[in-house]
Design a protein around this motif. Structure first.
Motif, mmCIF file in Angstrom:
data_model
loop_
_atom_site.group_PDB
_atom_site.id
_atom_site.type_symbol
_atom_site.label_atom_id
_atom_site.label_comp_id
_atom_site.label_asym_id
_atom_site.label_seq_id
_atom_site.Cartn_x
_atom_site.Cartn_y
_atom_site.Cartn_z
ATOM 1 N N ARG A 21 0.786 -1.470 -0.429
ATOM 2 C CA ARG A 21 0.141 0.184 -0.031
ATOM 3 C C ARG A 21 0.252 1.069 -0.129
ATOM 4 O O ARG A 21 1.275 1.981 0.699
ATOM 5 C CB ARG A 21 -1.027 0.702 1.409
ATOM 6 C CG ARG A 21 -1.806 -1.149 1.155
ATOM 7 C CD ARG A 21 -3.281 -1.245 2.558
ATOM 8 N NE ARG A 21 -2.244 -0.599 3.725
ATOM 9 C CZ ARG A 21 -2.628 -0.065 4.660
ATOM 10 N NH1 ARG A 21 -3.939 0.644 4.534
ATOM 11 N NH2 ARG A 21 -2.010 0.201 5.771
ATOM 12 N N THR A 35 -5.512 12.514 -3.246
ATOM 13 C CA THR A 35 -6.095 13.609 -2.259
ATOM 14 C C THR A 35 -4.612 14.891 -1.761
ATOM 15 O O THR A 35 -4.086 14.859 -2.725
ATOM 16 C CB THR A 35 -5.553 13.080 -0.679
ATOM 17 O OG1 THR A 35 -4.934 12.898 -0.173
ATOM 18 C CG2 THR A 35 -6.436 11.207 -0.488
ATOM 19 N N ARG A 84 -1.520 12.312 8.206
ATOM 20 C CA ARG A 84 -3.450 11.484 7.784
ATOM 21 C C ARG A 84 -2.307 10.353 7.167
ATOM 22 O O ARG A 84 -3.238 9.261 6.423
ATOM 23 C CB ARG A 84 -3.719 12.737 7.213
ATOM 24 C CG ARG A 84 -4.824 13.840 8.436
ATOM 25 C CD ARG A 84 -5.875 14.556 7.308
ATOM 26 N NE ARG A 84 -5.610 15.470 6.887
ATOM 27 C CZ ARG A 84 -5.616 16.497 7.124
ATOM 28 N NH1 ARG A 84 -5.928 16.703 8.190
ATOM 29 N NH2 ARG A 84 -5.371 17.441 6.196
ATOM 30 N N SER A 116 0.391 9.053 6.341
ATOM 31 C CA SER A 116 1.064 8.114 7.131
ATOM 32 C C SER A 116 -0.091 6.862 7.434
ATOM 33 O O SER A 116 0.505 6.069 7.448
ATOM 34 C CB SER A 116 2.598 8.525 7.395
ATOM 35 O OG SER A 116 3.045 9.095 7.142
ATOM 36 N N ALA A 117 -1.199 7.164 8.464
ATOM 37 C CA ALA A 117 -1.872 6.314 8.616
ATOM 38 C C ALA A 117 -2.731 5.116 7.536
ATOM 39 O O ALA A 117 -2.847 4.112 8.232
ATOM 40 C CB ALA A 117 -2.822 6.981 9.463
ATOM 41 N N GLY A 118 -2.557 5.668 6.718
ATOM 42 C CA GLY A 118 -3.387 4.670 5.309
ATOM 43 C C GLY A 118 -2.394 4.446 4.775
ATOM 44 O O GLY A 118 -2.842 3.842 3.386
ATOM 45 N N ALA A 119 -1.683 4.573 4.969
ATOM 46 C CA ALA A 119 0.041 3.672 3.585
ATOM 47 C C ALA A 119 0.543 2.626 4.703
ATOM 48 O O ALA A 119 1.316 2.805 5.671
ATOM 49 C CB ALA A 119 0.373 4.920 2.999
ATOM 50 N N ASP A 120 1.594 1.628 3.638
ATOM 51 C CA ASP A 120 2.286 1.345 4.475
ATOM 52 C C ASP A 120 3.687 1.359 3.532
ATOM 53 O O ASP A 120 5.216 1.356 4.493
ATOM 54 C CB ASP A 120 2.544 -0.364 3.852
ATOM 55 C CG ASP A 120 1.015 -1.464 3.794
ATOM 56 O OD1 ASP A 120 0.648 -1.307 5.494
ATOM 57 O OD2 ASP A 120 1.083 -1.934 2.611
#
Length: 488
Positions: free
Chosen positions: A33, A75, A125, A127-131
């Motif tokens: 991700r 985004t 923000r 960083s919280a949704g990716a690997d």
């Protein structure tokens, strides 16, 4: 929190954007991700992206491309600070996708400290949704005169503790000195952030540069992650930096010649990419000081970040006379966004959006009038062109409201709302819709109107295929595993 790695360059236009996109696609193909990030960007080539509040905002076109490479929706957090130059010393400042004001070059340097908070908010923000996040720097970290307030290169890297890979462009020459010189001028703390280097845009026998790689490591102590060959597929990707325009002022001998004046504040010139990719279409970007070619059947006036100022330049450069002669010969004209505004009878700036205020005469090729407004229209757009019986898809980023008699013949309809105008003879047309020529059915019908066969390919698919090819080149030519292992 995601792991991250950052690509910085020895200068502008060394190929960071394409390399980040390629690495993102390579990571995505491995099931990671991945997301792109550029703390600060300076470009008038913008794209629409999702905002945390559910609306839309602007980011650099490069980050839109890199999000495409990741297979994710763009985004505003991918490019939290976007500078859109309006003059030689000033720019519109866009923060989290929304206009935050304007600043001169010196004022902006003082503003950077406050903008670092916005950068880190987006970083958190994202960083919280990716690997993995692949970060792109801007310009060069060797600009040590700007280091104390930097948010684009080492200022960000040290704050977020992101390891850096330095990219050098061998095609422009002096790459050994560029990398060794960067090592020399960087303060020790910044130098320690660099995990290694990449050489980009190599042509010829790679073995001839073995001694060059060894010399760079000897001077710097940094490891080489490899040498990237000249990537022909990069020509199919949207260009972000206006420095590439000089290379677009060349042509060949094809069925249709399209002339595009290089406005001083040209914006979103990747609108012409689908036409450039057509086998029978020759697109020539005409630089200041050159006349519009008399053998062009089509002139496209592109977007502008400063419509009134670029309109004045258009006249001063003699292009208004050239365009009038072109129309008299039976030529076609398309105006996109700011170019559409220029084609009308007048452009008014009652709110001093562009600084001067007042009202100026347009090129008078369309019976329309434009009033610049303070509220910007930003959003994706789907619609239909009745004039060409074709579906269209694109996006809007503009300031202004346009109306007049020729708007009774709109070029497109967006969500049932008419947009644009067509002259009575059907040869002059304009619209606020960016990405118009990327719509395959429209491009096919439009070229047929000009007597050219085209529109046989899906441009978006070509871009996807180019990203795959670039990722494959990187897998073969550099140590992708080593780069990903450096991320932390």
């Amino acid at each position: 929190m995601a792991k991250a790695i950052m690509l910085q360059g020895t200068g502008s236009d060394v190929g960071k954007t394409v390399l980040v996109a390629g690495l993102c696609r390579a990571a995505m193909r491995r099931g990671i991700r991945v997301a792109p990030f550029k703390p600060q960007n300076m470009s008038n080539n913008a794209a629409v992206a999702a905002h945390p509040d559910g609306g839309s905002g602007e980011i650099g076109r490069a980050q839109w491309l890199q999000a495409l490479a990741c297979g994710i929706r763009p985004t505003v957090d991918m490019n939290p600070v976007l500078l859109k130059p309006q003059s030689d010393i000033g720019a519109q400042v866009v923060v989290h996708g929304r206009v935050a004001g304007e600043a001169g070059a010196r004022d902006y340097q003082n503003l950077k400290g406050r903008l670092l908070g916005a950068v880190m908010e987006s970083w958190s923000r994202l960083s919280a949704g990716a690997d993995l996040i692949v970060v792109e720097g801007a310009g060069s970290p060797a600009e040590i005169n700007l280091r104390d307030r930097d948010i684009a290169n080492m200022g960000f890297a040290t704050k977020a503790d992101v390891p850096v890979v330095l990219v050098g462009d061998i095609d422009r020459g002096g790459v050994i000195a560029a990398i060794a010189g960067t090592h020399l001028v960087l303060p020790e703390a910044d130098r320690d952030m660099i995990a290694g280097f990449l050489i980009n845009k190599f042509r010829g026998d790679l073995s001839l540069f073995d001694d060059g790689l060894a010399a760079i490591t000897r001077f710097t102590g940094w490891r080489s992650f490899g040498v990237v060959p000249w990537l022909r597929e990069a020509a199919l990707l949207p260009s972000e930096d206006s420095v590439v325009l000089d290379r677009l002022a060349r042509g060949g001998d094809k069925a249709l010649k399209v002339a595009v004046p290089m406005l001083p504040r040209i914006a979103n010139f990747d609108d012409l990419d689908p036409l450039k990719a057509e086998p029978e279409v020759e697109v020539i970007f005409v630089p200041p000081g050159s006349r519009l070619p008399s053998d062009a059947l089509l002139v496209v006036i592109p977007g502008s970040k400063a419509t009134i100022a670029d309109l004045a330049s258009f006249r001063a450069l003699g292009w208004a006379d050239d365009l009038a002669a072109h129309v008299a010969r039976g030529g076609y004209v398309v105006g996109l966004c700011g170019g559409y505004q220029m084609l009308g009878t007048s452009v008014a700036d009652p709110h001093r959006i562009e600084g001067g205020g007042g009202r100026v005469d347009g090129l008078r090729l369309l019976d329309i009038e434009t009033v610049l407004e303070s509220e910007k229209t930003v959003g994706e757009a789907d619609g239909f062109s009745l004039a060409f019986d074709a579906a269209v898809h694109g996006y809007e980023i503009h300031l202004g409201r346009t109306g007049g008699a020729d708007c009774a013949r709109p070029l497109v309809e967006i969500g049932g709302r008419p947009d644009g105008a067509i002259s009575g003879n059907g040869r002059i047309m304009g619209t606020y819709l960016h990405g118009l020529f990327g719509s395959t059915a429209f491009r096919r019908a439009f070229l047929a109107r000009l007597g050219v066969e085209g529109g046989a390919f899906d441009h978006r698919r070509k871009v996807e295929e180019a990203l795959d090819a670039i990722a494959e080149h990187l897998e073969r030519s550099i140590d992708v595993d080593g780069l990903l292992a450096v991320a932390r």
